[in-house]
Design a protein around this motif. Structure first.
Motif, PDB file in Angstrom:
ATOM      1  N   ILE A 198       0.828  -1.208   0.000  1.00 19.01           N
ATOM      2  CA  ILE A 198       0.000   0.000   0.000  1.00 19.01           C
ATOM      3  C   ILE A 198       0.863   1.258   0.000  1.00 19.01           C
ATOM      4  O   ILE A 198       0.537   2.242  -0.678  1.00 19.01           O
ATOM      5  N   THR A 199       1.956   1.220   0.739  1.00 18.23           N
ATOM      6  CA  THR A 199       2.852   2.386   0.780  1.00 18.23           C
ATOM      7  C   THR A 199       3.373   2.710  -0.611  1.00 18.23           C
ATOM      8  O   THR A 199       3.386   3.877  -1.041  1.00 18.23           O
ATOM      9  N   LYS A 200       3.781   1.686  -1.330  1.00 16.86           N
ATOM     10  CA  LYS A 200       4.308   1.887  -2.687  1.00 16.86           C
ATOM     11  C   LYS A 200       3.216   2.397  -3.626  1.00 16.86           C
ATOM     12  O   LYS A 200       3.467   3.246  -4.489  1.00 16.86           O
ATOM     13  N   ILE A 201       1.997   1.911  -3.452  1.00 14.18           N
ATOM     14  CA  ILE A 201       0.879   2.366  -4.298  1.00 14.18           C
ATOM     15  C   ILE A 201       0.593   3.850  -4.057  1.00 14.18           C
ATOM     16  O   ILE A 201       0.387   4.616  -4.999  1.00 14.18           O
ATOM     17  N   PHE A 202       0.573   4.255  -2.787  1.00 14.76           N
ATOM     18  CA  PHE A 202       0.360   5.675  -2.482  1.00 14.76           C
ATOM     19  C   PHE A 202       1.443   6.547  -3.120  1.00 14.76           C
ATOM     20  O   PHE A 202       1.160   7.628  -3.653  1.00 14.76           O
TER      21      PHE A 202
END
Length: 606
Positions: A198-202
């Motif tokens: 999720i961090t990478k997607i954000f």
């Protein structure tokens, strides 16, 4: 412990699994079967489950029963000896496998996953002109997404495109996104995965929305809360268009959704998923749109097929028309399947391949597609849905390979068979196994892996159908796991003939029973036999399959005088849990069936 280990191995695609681990896991799986058989043998041949309470005051009867049971147990010394021998063998093999695992440091983990190229990337960057029939649907969705009254236009609206792998969800969503992107202040297209970071997607979203402002965001240290706040602040006063492709987890969507500013500036969010319940979670408001992908119709299927094979849009040659129609029928209007098969058939230097090669491809569809990079790409795309399943649903899905192509699988029949095979295990909750089986069935429908049919006026599903492309995938996976062995008289089963056979499906011709290279040892541990054509010789040989749990003869005509089938052979199948005699024209049941202590389902429906 074995179930946990095998579940971990099953979560890793075969091409990413260390070959040593694969061999070791196959031995562990075989050992688990042997252990189950030993326990069943004890329950059937030694344990007496009929010791109900005769009353606390009836001491005489209780003493009589004790002596009777003791005498019976002594008379079963041979059975006890055989069972203890099987248990001892299992213990020795378990010890050997444990030592092998330590010696070679075997771990059930993916090997080189980071280097694998995601075949879904092609769909993201595919030119819309390569496909057919997409422009009309694209414009229709744009009208729904941007149209309606002024108030509705200003509200944040979400559209979710749902359907199983290969229908063209990503291509359609990308076509919509590209067509309307210029009408918004900013926009970004982000693809997810089964296990998203999720961090990478954000960070991808921030960089895609404004690459100059967030040039160094990928190197920055931020937690999810900080990234959500940064996204909300950036989007607060903008009309944005955000595309989230391939969502697998409802929880992941809920976290991502927190980043979207809800201001009334006419922003739009587009999502794609293979799972119906996730599409519903993405679209909770009345103004949101769920678009269920449909297969191409016959005309568009033919146009796409010919466009891919024949140079400069020329017509299909007369001698190939019939085989091309049959191929397209098996593709079922799935664009990915049509393009994949077309690439296999397209010759080099615009030379059309000879008809016999077309016939070979046709016969391979549904039973393990022809090898090649293109076919493997298609199977990898479809396999994402399989590897996203929990382990119990993986087994239930692979079990469907027992049924022939285009077969209407009755839901009740399937669930009772799942129960008999031990695939449905009751948990701590007090719920009937059949009800739990219905939940399993519904989840496979929800994930678009099986197609519901025979739906009544109240919406209850009576049966299901497996798309040929999904059947092709699960046949390959089943073969790799040495799960279901299929004998159909036309195509050789891929299972290793030297391996133990546990689940056997006879489809079409029965001639392979004697000609196939199975020896007597390999079929000793047969757990399941399904016949789709009557075979008297096999039924009369049933007594040698001592651990058979499922015998399904549904649809076989057992009344014809030429077969002279005697069901009394069934009395020796003491492990039998399911006996399917539906539509077999059996008029009289032998009393010997009463000896089957473990029998759970006796299907005699007409």
């Amino acid at each position: 412990m074995m179930c946990v280990v095998l579940s971990k191995v099953g979560d890793v695609p075969p091409e990413q699994l260390d070959p040593q681990v694969r061999i070791w896991a196959a031995k562990v799986r075989e050992l688990s079967y042997n252990m189950e058989d030993a326990v069943d043998a004890y329950m059937v041949r030694v344990y007496d489950g009929s010791h109900g309470d005769l009353g606390p005051n009836n001491l005489k009867n209780r003493v009589k029963k004790f002596f009777k049971r003791t005498k019976k147990l002594l008379s079963k010394g041979k059975a006890l000896h055989q069972i203890s021998g099987a248990i001892q063998d299992a213990q020795e093999l378990a010890k050997e496998l444990g030592e092998l695992r330590q010696r070679y440091a075997l771990e059930a983990r993916a090997d080189g996953v980071g280097n694998a190229i995601d075949p879904r990337l092609k769909a993201v960057y595919r030119d819309v002109t390569e496909l057919v029939g997409i422009e009309g649907i694209r414009d229709e969705l744009i009208e729904k997404l941007l149209g309606q009254d002024e108030r509705s236009k200003q509200q944040l609206k979400t559209m979710s495109i749902v359907g199983f792998g290969g229908l063209g969800k990503t291509t359609l969503a990308r076509a919509v996104y590209d067509k309307i992107r210029e009408e918004f202040d900013c926009g970004v297209f982000v693809s997810m995965s089964r296990n998203p970071d999720i961090t990478k997607i954000f960070k991808k979203m921030l960089y895609g929305l404004d690459s100059s402002k967030f040039t160094n965001i990928n190197e920055a240290v931020r937690d999810n809360q900080q990234l959500i706040e940064e996204l909300r602040a950036f989007l607060q006063d903008k009309r944005y268009l955000i595309m989230i492709d391939d969502i697998w987890d409802e929880g992941a969507w809920e976290i991502i959704n927190c980043a979207f500013s809800k201001s009334d500036l006419g922003s739009r969010v587009i999502t794609t998923t293979r799972i119906t319940s996730i599409a519903q979670a993405c679209c909770p408001s009345s103004g949101d749109i769920i678009h269920k992908m449909k297969s191409l119709d016959n005309d568009d299927s033919k146009r796409l097929f010919c466009k891919r094979i024949f140079p400069q849009g020329s017509e299909c040659p007369v001698e190939l028309e019939q085989v091309s129609r049959e191929i397209l029928k098996k593709c079922g209007g799935v664009p990915l399947a049509i393009i994949t098969i077309a690439r296999l058939l397209a010759g080099n230097y615009q030379q059309i391949k000879p008809k016999y090669q077309w016939d070979n491809i046709l016969s391979s569809i549904g039973r393990g597609l022809a090898e090649g990079g293109t076919a493997k790409d298609m199977q990898r795309i479809l396999s994402f849905s399989y590897y996203d399943l929990p382990s119990h649903l993986k087994t239930c899905l692979l079990y469907l390979t027992i049924f022939p192509e285009d077969y209407e699988i009755n839901k009740d029949r399937l669930i009772w068979r799942w129960i008999a095979e031990g695939f449905i295990q009751g948990g701590e909750q007090e719920i009937r196994l059949f009800d739990l089986g219905e939940i399993y069935f519904s989840e496979l429908v929800n994930r678009n892996l099986i197609q519901p049919i025979a739906v009544d006026v109240e919406g209850r599903v009576g049966a299901c159908h497996v798309h040929d492309m999904v059947l092709d995938l699960i046949c390959c996976l089943s073969s790799e796991e040495n799960f279901i062995t299929i004998l159909d008289g036309t195509k050789q089963s891929k299972n290793n003939s030297h391996s133990m056979v546990h689940w056997l499906s006879f489809q079409n011709s029965m001639s392979e029973l004697t000609t196939h290279s199975f020896d007597a040892t390999s079929t000793l541990k047969l757990r399941s036999i399904t016949l789709f054509r009557t075979d008297a010789d096999l039924i009369q040989a049933l007594s040698r399959f001592k651990v058979l749990r499922v015998l399904d003869l549904e649809g076989c005509n057992l009344s014809e005088s030429s077969h002279q089938i005697d069901l009394r052979y069934v009395e020796n199948l003491l492990h039998l849990r399911y006996l399917g005699l539906r539509n077999t024209r059996v008029s009289v049941l032998p009393t010997e069936i009463g000896k089957l202590q473990f029998l759970q389902t006796l299907d005699l429906r007409i």
